[in-house]
Design a protein around this motif. Structure first.
Motif, PDB file in Angstrom:
ATOM      1  N   VAL A 274      -9.053 -10.461   3.165  1.00 22.75           N
ATOM      2  CA  VAL A 274      -8.248 -10.927   2.037  1.00 22.75           C
ATOM      3  C   VAL A 274      -9.180 -11.572   1.023  1.00 22.75           C
ATOM      4  CG1 VAL A 274      -6.404 -12.500   1.281  1.00 22.75           C
ATOM      5  CG2 VAL A 274      -6.247 -11.400   3.498  1.00 22.75           C
ATOM      6  N   VAL A 275      -8.926 -11.330  -0.250  1.00 23.52           N
ATOM      7  CA  VAL A 275      -9.695 -11.959  -1.323  1.00 23.52           C
ATOM      8  C   VAL A 275      -8.697 -12.555  -2.316  1.00 23.52           C
ATOM      9  CG1 VAL A 275     -11.278 -11.589  -3.260  1.00 23.52           C
ATOM     10  CG2 VAL A 275     -11.665 -10.400  -1.088  1.00 23.52           C
ATOM     11  N   ARG A 276      -8.888 -13.824  -2.600  1.00 21.43           N
ATOM     12  CA  ARG A 276      -8.064 -14.495  -3.620  1.00 21.43           C
ATOM     13  C   ARG A 276      -8.989 -14.941  -4.743  1.00 21.43           C
ATOM     14  NH1 ARG A 276      -4.211 -19.642  -2.355  1.00 21.43           N
ATOM     15  NH2 ARG A 276      -4.098 -20.483  -4.449  1.00 21.43           N
ATOM     16  N   ASP A 277      -8.705 -14.474  -5.936  1.00 25.21           N
ATOM     17  CA  ASP A 277      -9.468 -14.845  -7.128  1.00 25.21           C
ATOM     18  C   ASP A 277      -8.453 -15.328  -8.166  1.00 25.21           C
ATOM     19  OD1 ASP A 277     -11.076 -15.029  -9.415  1.00 25.21           O
ATOM     20  OD2 ASP A 277     -12.295 -13.299  -8.843  1.00 25.21           O
ATOM     21  N   GLU A 278      -8.356 -16.636  -8.303  1.00 29.57           N
ATOM     22  CA  GLU A 278      -7.358 -17.281  -9.156  1.00 29.57           C
ATOM     23  C   GLU A 278      -5.960 -16.880  -8.687  1.00 29.57           C
ATOM     24  OE1 GLU A 278      -8.498 -16.267 -13.150  1.00 29.57           O
ATOM     25  OE2 GLU A 278     -10.230 -17.601 -13.096  1.00 29.57           O
ATOM     26  N   HIS A 279      -5.164 -16.250  -9.521  1.00 32.74           N
ATOM     27  CA  HIS A 279      -3.784 -15.890  -9.165  1.00 32.74           C
ATOM     28  C   HIS A 279      -3.662 -14.458  -8.644  1.00 32.74           C
ATOM     29  CE1 HIS A 279      -4.385 -14.807 -13.380  1.00 32.74           C
ATOM     30  NE2 HIS A 279      -3.543 -13.818 -13.151  1.00 32.74           N
ATOM     31  N   VAL A 280      -4.793 -13.832  -8.360  1.00 34.40           N
ATOM     32  CA  VAL A 280      -4.800 -12.455  -7.861  1.00 34.40           C
ATOM     33  C   VAL A 280      -5.221 -12.452  -6.394  1.00 34.40           C
ATOM     34  CG1 VAL A 280      -5.800 -10.153  -8.137  1.00 34.40           C
ATOM     35  CG2 VAL A 280      -5.288 -11.543 -10.162  1.00 34.40           C
ATOM     36  N   ILE A 281      -4.350 -11.870  -5.551  1.00 34.71           N
ATOM     37  CA  ILE A 281      -4.595 -11.795  -4.111  1.00 34.71           C
ATOM     38  C   ILE A 281      -4.627 -10.319  -3.714  1.00 34.71           C
ATOM     39  CG2 ILE A 281      -3.715 -12.358  -1.806  1.00 34.71           C
ATOM     40  CD1 ILE A 281      -2.134 -14.679  -3.217  1.00 34.71           C
ATOM     41  N   THR A 282      -5.690  -9.903  -3.049  1.00 36.17           N
ATOM     42  CA  THR A 282      -5.789  -8.528  -2.560  1.00 36.17           C
ATOM     43  C   THR A 282      -6.157  -8.570  -1.072  1.00 36.17           C
ATOM     44  OG1 THR A 282      -8.095  -8.410  -3.312  1.00 36.17           O
ATOM     45  CG2 THR A 282      -6.397  -7.492  -4.792  1.00 36.17           C
ATOM     46  N   ALA A 283      -5.772  -7.505  -0.366  1.00 36.26           N
ATOM     47  CA  ALA A 283      -6.050  -7.470   1.072  1.00 36.26           C
ATOM     48  C   ALA A 283      -6.193  -6.038   1.552  1.00 36.26           C
ATOM     49  CB  ALA A 283      -4.920  -8.154   1.841  1.00 36.26           C
ATOM     50  N   LYS A 284      -6.887  -5.901   2.660  1.00 36.62           N
ATOM     51  CA  LYS A 284      -6.939  -4.615   3.353  1.00 36.62           C
ATOM     52  C   LYS A 284      -5.628  -4.452   4.125  1.00 36.62           C
ATOM     53  CE  LYS A 284     -11.869  -4.324   3.524  1.00 36.62           C
ATOM     54  NZ  LYS A 284     -13.021  -3.854   4.246  1.00 36.62           N
ATOM     55  N   GLY A 285      -5.222  -3.226   4.350  1.00 33.93           N
ATOM     56  CA  GLY A 285      -3.948  -2.959   4.995  1.00 33.93           C
ATOM     57  C   GLY A 285      -3.795  -3.574   6.371  1.00 33.93           C
ATOM     58  N   ARG A 286      -4.852  -3.579   7.140  1.00 35.27           N
ATOM     59  CA  ARG A 286      -4.764  -4.131   8.493  1.00 35.27           C
ATOM     60  C   ARG A 286      -4.654  -5.656   8.496  1.00 35.27           C
ATOM     61  NH1 ARG A 286     -10.213  -2.755   7.846  1.00 35.27           N
ATOM     62  NH2 ARG A 286     -11.627  -4.510   8.141  1.00 35.27           N
ATOM     63  N   ALA A 287      -4.819  -6.276   7.337  1.00 35.81           N
ATOM     64  CA  ALA A 287      -4.784  -7.735   7.223  1.00 35.81           C
ATOM     65  C   ALA A 287      -3.454  -8.226   6.652  1.00 35.81           C
ATOM     66  CB  ALA A 287      -5.953  -8.202   6.343  1.00 35.81           C
ATOM     67  N   PHE A 288      -2.349  -7.540   7.006  1.00 35.55           N
ATOM     68  CA  PHE A 288      -1.073  -7.897   6.394  1.00 35.55           C
ATOM     69  C   PHE A 288      -0.580  -9.295   6.790  1.00 35.55           C
ATOM     70  CE2 PHE A 288      -0.196  -5.244  10.086  1.00 35.55           C
ATOM     71  CZ  PHE A 288       0.779  -5.945  10.779  1.00 35.55           C
TER      72      PHE A 288
ATOM     73  N   GLY B 209       0.819  -1.202   0.000  1.00 38.27           N
ATOM     74  CA  GLY B 209       0.000   0.000   0.000  1.00 38.27           C
ATOM     75  C   GLY B 209       0.856   1.256   0.000  1.00 38.27           C
ATOM     76  N   GLY B 210       0.192   2.357  -0.045  1.00 39.91           N
ATOM     77  CA  GLY B 210       0.824   3.666  -0.086  1.00 39.91           C
ATOM     78  C   GLY B 210      -0.203   4.658  -0.603  1.00 39.91           C
ATOM     79  N   PRO B 211       0.215   5.862  -0.913  1.00 40.89           N
ATOM     80  CA  PRO B 211      -0.730   6.867  -1.400  1.00 40.89           C
ATOM     81  C   PRO B 211      -1.326   6.506  -2.765  1.00 40.89           C
ATOM     82  CG  PRO B 211       1.394   7.853  -0.820  1.00 40.89           C
ATOM     83  CD  PRO B 211       1.572   6.378  -0.781  1.00 40.89           C
ATOM     84  N   ILE B 212      -2.453   7.136  -3.074  1.00 38.72           N
ATOM     85  CA  ILE B 212      -3.007   7.027  -4.430  1.00 38.72           C
ATOM     86  C   ILE B 212      -2.066   7.819  -5.332  1.00 38.72           C
ATOM     87  CG2 ILE B 212      -4.954   7.650  -5.921  1.00 38.72           C
ATOM     88  CD1 ILE B 212      -5.578   5.331  -4.052  1.00 38.72           C
TER      89      ILE B 212
END
Length: 190
Positions: free
Chosen positions: A145-159, A72-75
């Motif tokens: 955290v959401v995993r959709d195939e080979h793409v993993i995304t997460a909220k910052g607090r869920a590191f 993460g970081g700024p937009i």
């Protein structure tokens, strides 16, 4: 040995990725690289200086990338070469993992248009910044955290959860611990 690349930019949230990279390097024995648009050092959110050892253009030439991790970081604005790298890795079905505001880069590359994802970047935050929302909000799922195939995304607090999802995807522990709760306990006890 496959390479795991980490995109770093000014004010990136280094704390969100240190556990993941510690275990990727030391347990998974993967080769890791920090990547920037150029070789200029950046200062992370924690105030530490990081110097990329690879440019985005150089990464485009690598053949053995296993995955890209974006903290993460700024937009921020996104340069064309990063978009091209993300699209290339997506087409090759390589791991694309982004946390907190990091999914903005996947969104601008069109990767999230056909996948479920999560992010810490709320609609309210986008309005506050008065910038165009890069996210296809219809695919947003309000989970850690959401995993959709080979793409993993997460909220910052869920590191921590993000790291474990990466470990699972890359099979870092090679079947040694399939139970995530036991794996978490084992890691925290070391």
């Amino acid at each position: 040995m496959g390479k795991i690349i980490c995109f770093i930019s000014e004010d990136f949230a280094d704390f969100e990725i240190t556990l993941a990279f510690h275990k990727i390097k030391n347990i998974g024995k993967k080769e890791i690289f920090s990547m920037g648009y150029n070789y200029e050092s950046v200062i992370s959110e924690s105030g530490l200086y990081y110097k990329p050892n690879l440019t985005v253009n150089e990464a485009m030439e690598l053949e053995d990338i296993e995955g890209l991790i974006i903290p993460g970081g700024p937009i921020r604005n996104q340069q064309k070469e990063l978009t091209e790298l993300i699209i290339k890795l997506d087409q090759e079905e390589k791991m694309l993992a982004a946390i907190c505001h990091g999914p903005q880069y996947l969104a601008r590359s069109g990767i999230l248009n056909r996948r479920n994802f999560t992010t810490s970047c709320s609609i309210e935050r986008i309005k506050e910044l008065d910038v165009e929302d890069p996210f296809p909000r219809e695919n947003f799922i309000d989970q850690r955290v959401v995993r959709d195939e080979h793409v993993i995304t997460a909220k910052g607090r869920a590191f921590v959860d993000f790291s474990f999802e990466i470990f699972d995807y890359l099979d870092i522990y090679q079947g040694e611990h399939r139970d995530k709760e036991q794996l978490f306990k084992d890691i925290m006890d070391r």
